[in-house]
Design a protein around this motif. Structure first.
Motif, short mmCIF file in Angstrom:
data_model
loop_
_atom_site.label_atom_id
_atom_site.label_comp_id
_atom_site.label_asym_id
_atom_site.label_seq_id
_atom_site.Cartn_x
_atom_site.Cartn_y
_atom_site.Cartn_z
N ALA A 237 -27.39 14.67 51.96
CA ALA A 237 -26.50 14.20 50.97
C ALA A 237 -26.67 12.62 51.12
O ALA A 237 -25.76 11.96 52.20
N PRO A 238 -27.31 11.91 50.35
CA PRO A 238 -27.39 10.49 50.76
C PRO A 238 -26.17 9.81 50.02
O PRO A 238 -25.87 10.35 49.06
N ASN A 239 -26.12 8.82 50.55
CA ASN A 239 -24.62 7.91 50.42
C ASN A 239 -25.53 6.41 50.19
O ASN A 239 -25.11 5.75 51.49
N PHE A 240 -25.92 5.90 49.30
CA PHE A 240 -26.41 4.48 49.28
C PHE A 240 -25.33 3.52 48.73
O PHE A 240 -25.69 2.44 48.08
N LYS A 241 -24.29 3.62 49.50
CA LYS A 241 -23.24 2.52 48.81
C LYS A 241 -22.44 2.14 50.08
O LYS A 241 -21.72 3.03 50.77
N GLN A 242 -22.03 0.89 50.44
CA GLN A 242 -21.44 0.67 51.45
C GLN A 242 -20.03 0.83 51.50
O GLN A 242 -19.21 1.36 52.39
N ARG A 243 -19.55 0.23 50.23
CA ARG A 243 -18.21 0.27 50.19
C ARG A 243 -17.86 1.63 49.89
O ARG A 243 -18.36 2.39 49.23
N LEU A 244 -16.39 1.92 50.30
CA LEU A 244 -15.76 3.14 50.02
C LEU A 244 -15.54 3.32 48.60
O LEU A 244 -15.21 2.40 47.97
N SER A 245 -15.87 4.70 48.24
CA SER A 245 -15.58 4.83 46.71
C SER A 245 -15.38 6.34 46.56
O SER A 245 -15.35 6.89 47.47
N GLY A 246 -14.91 6.78 45.26
CA GLY A 246 -14.67 8.29 45.17
C GLY A 246 -15.85 9.13 45.59
O GLY A 246 -15.65 10.19 46.27
N VAL A 247 -17.05 8.70 45.38
CA VAL A 247 -18.31 9.40 45.59
C VAL A 247 -18.31 9.77 47.23
O VAL A 247 -18.50 10.63 47.78
N THR A 248 -18.18 8.56 48.08
CA THR A 248 -18.06 8.50 49.42
C THR A 248 -17.07 9.26 50.11
O THR A 248 -17.37 10.31 50.67
N SER A 249 -15.87 9.34 49.28
CA SER A 249 -14.47 10.06 49.77
C SER A 249 -15.07 11.64 49.67
O SER A 249 -14.81 12.51 50.31
N THR A 250 -15.63 12.04 48.50
CA THR A 250 -16.37 13.53 48.26
C THR A 250 -17.20 13.71 49.24
O THR A 250 -16.97 14.88 49.99
N ILE A 251 -18.04 13.08 49.83
CA ILE A 251 -19.00 13.47 50.75
C ILE A 251 -18.31 13.46 51.94
O ILE A 251 -18.70 14.57 52.61
N VAL A 252 -17.56 12.68 52.55
CA VAL A 252 -16.97 12.77 53.64
C VAL A 252 -15.97 13.89 53.81
O VAL A 252 -16.01 14.45 54.82
N GLN A 253 -15.41 14.49 52.98
CA GLN A 253 -14.80 15.54 52.77
C GLN A 253 -15.31 16.92 52.86
O GLN A 253 -15.11 18.01 53.41
N LEU A 254 -16.51 16.87 52.01
CA LEU A 254 -17.36 18.19 51.76
C LEU A 254 -18.38 18.44 52.97
O LEU A 254 -18.22 19.58 53.33
N VAL A 255 -18.90 17.40 53.54
CA VAL A 255 -19.84 17.68 54.34
C VAL A 255 -19.36 18.68 55.43
O VAL A 255 -20.26 19.39 55.87
N PRO A 256 -18.43 18.33 56.28
CA PRO A 256 -17.91 19.11 57.28
C PRO A 256 -17.78 20.68 57.13
O PRO A 256 -18.16 21.20 57.63
N LEU A 257 -17.19 20.86 55.79
CA LEU A 257 -17.22 22.21 55.14
C LEU A 257 -18.48 22.70 54.96
O LEU A 257 -18.70 24.04 55.53
N GLN A 258 -19.22 22.09 54.40
CA GLN A 258 -20.93 22.72 54.19
C GLN A 258 -21.54 22.84 55.52
O GLN A 258 -22.29 23.83 55.50
#
Length: 363
Positions: A24-45
């Protein structure tokens, strides 16, 4: 599929690539909605599939690949199947295409699209090279020209929940009034903060039990916008009842403290805040930007108005300010709706189904 998905120990400093099947790549330093999605989903996945993130701006609690590990992507994981590169931005699609088509790494490419606009030709070209595409709402899917699966975002029901203690009540804030109406997120015209302020200036003078709170960051480019809003509030003499709290350390508590949440965005990608409010047993008045209209049940969990329509927004808010009992009832309805339709576990499960479909096709 070549076999069942294997559990993966998340939190590893440098994950063992032989067990990583999804990146799950995250190529943006600043917090965004996409970043938040990754942070929440990855532990479940990570409970059901070997998954790791790649890129900056993510907490150390997530399994994260180091850039030097990219060289090992020419080798398949222990399962023998190709890894999935799950992109959520154009730059991440580009990265996946380069790794797969230029460097010839054995990868499958998956893309999640939240945009609710006609894509530019280059973006369409990138999307056509994906092997599976996910749309975060029916509306965003309507702008795609390729087959896709609609998987709406979910909300973490453990993190966002109804009031449990006295600290969750509005009285604990120490602010004036008996009830609060909130508007959370970055302060800027796109988010409709000015529409919310104008509605509060019109409604609060005749409703002394209510206080309005605005939380969120004001970036340098929007500082003038915020200052103008504060000037309007001062002119109306409502400085003590319409309050800018800035970035608060614990936004989850504020969803529980307000009796009504307002999401007045003029445009939005998906927009998680109404789900976070409903999971906190708080009703929502929102514009029809983003996926808001697909989350809210009109007249049961909240109300949806045309984006940018200040008069409609004010009228919808008025009905809740004049009837706190209705607000409470719609908040309870919203909680049930969030628990039934929008648990984060449902999103993770449906994404896993897309992964399995990609693996079953092989190639």
């Amino acid at each position: 599929m070549t076999g069942p998905m294997q559990p993966f120990p998340d939190g590893t400093a440098a994950p063992d690539l032989s067990r990583v099947e999804v990146i799950a790549p995250n190529f943006k330093q600043r917090l965004s909605g996409v970043t938040s999605t990754i942070v929440q989903l990855v532990p479940l996945q990570a409970r059901t599939v070997g998954i790791a993130t790649l890129g900056p701006g993510l907490p150390d609690s997530l399994p994260k690949l180091r850039w030097w590990q990219l060289a090992d992507l020419w080798r398949r994981p222990a399962s023998g199947r190709k890894r999935i590169w799950h992109a959520r931005r154009n730059v991440e699609m580009i990265g996946g295409i380069v790794l797969k088509s230029v460097l010839r790494m054995p990868l499958h490419l998956v893309f999640t699209s939240a945009a609710q606009r006609d894509h530019r030709p280059f973006t369409k070209w990138l999307i056509r090279r994906m092997e599976a595409v996910i749309a975060t709402s029916a509306r965003s899917g309507s702008f795609l020209e390729v087959p896709h699966t609609v998987i709406m975002h979910g909300v973490d029901l453990d993190a966002f929940h109804p009031a449990r203690t006295a600290d969750d009540g509005f009285a604990a804030s120490g602010l004036p009034g008996k009830y609060a109406v909130g508007c959370f997120g970055r302060v800027r015209a796109q988010k409709g903060t000015d529409l919310f302020i104008d509605a509060m200036i019109a409604l609060l003078p005749d409703r002394p039990d209510w206080t309005a709170v605005i939380t969120g960051r004001v970036t340098a480019e929007h500082r003038g916008f915020a200052e103008e809003l504060k000037r309007r509030i001062a002119t109306a003499g409502l400085q003590k009842r319409i309050l800018f709290l800035g970035e608060v350390p614990e936004i989850k508590a504020w969803y529980r403290r307000v009796s009504l949440y307002v999401a007045p965005s003029r445009n939005e990608g998906f927009g998680l805040t109404p789900l976070e409010a409903m999971a906190s047993a708080t009703p929502v008045v929102a514009s029809d930007a983003g996926a808001y209209a697909e989350m809210i049940v009109e007249g049961e969990t909240g109300s949806v108005v045309p984006a940018g329509d200040g008069s409609a927004l004010t009228a919808a808010i008025r009905s809740y300010l004049d009837d706190p009992e209705m607000a409470k009832a719609h908040g309870e309805n919203g909680l049930a709706h969030a628990r039934t339709r929008f648990p984060l576990s449902r999103e993770a499960h449906e994404i896993a189904q897309v992964y399995n479909q990609v693996w079953s096709r092989g190639g």
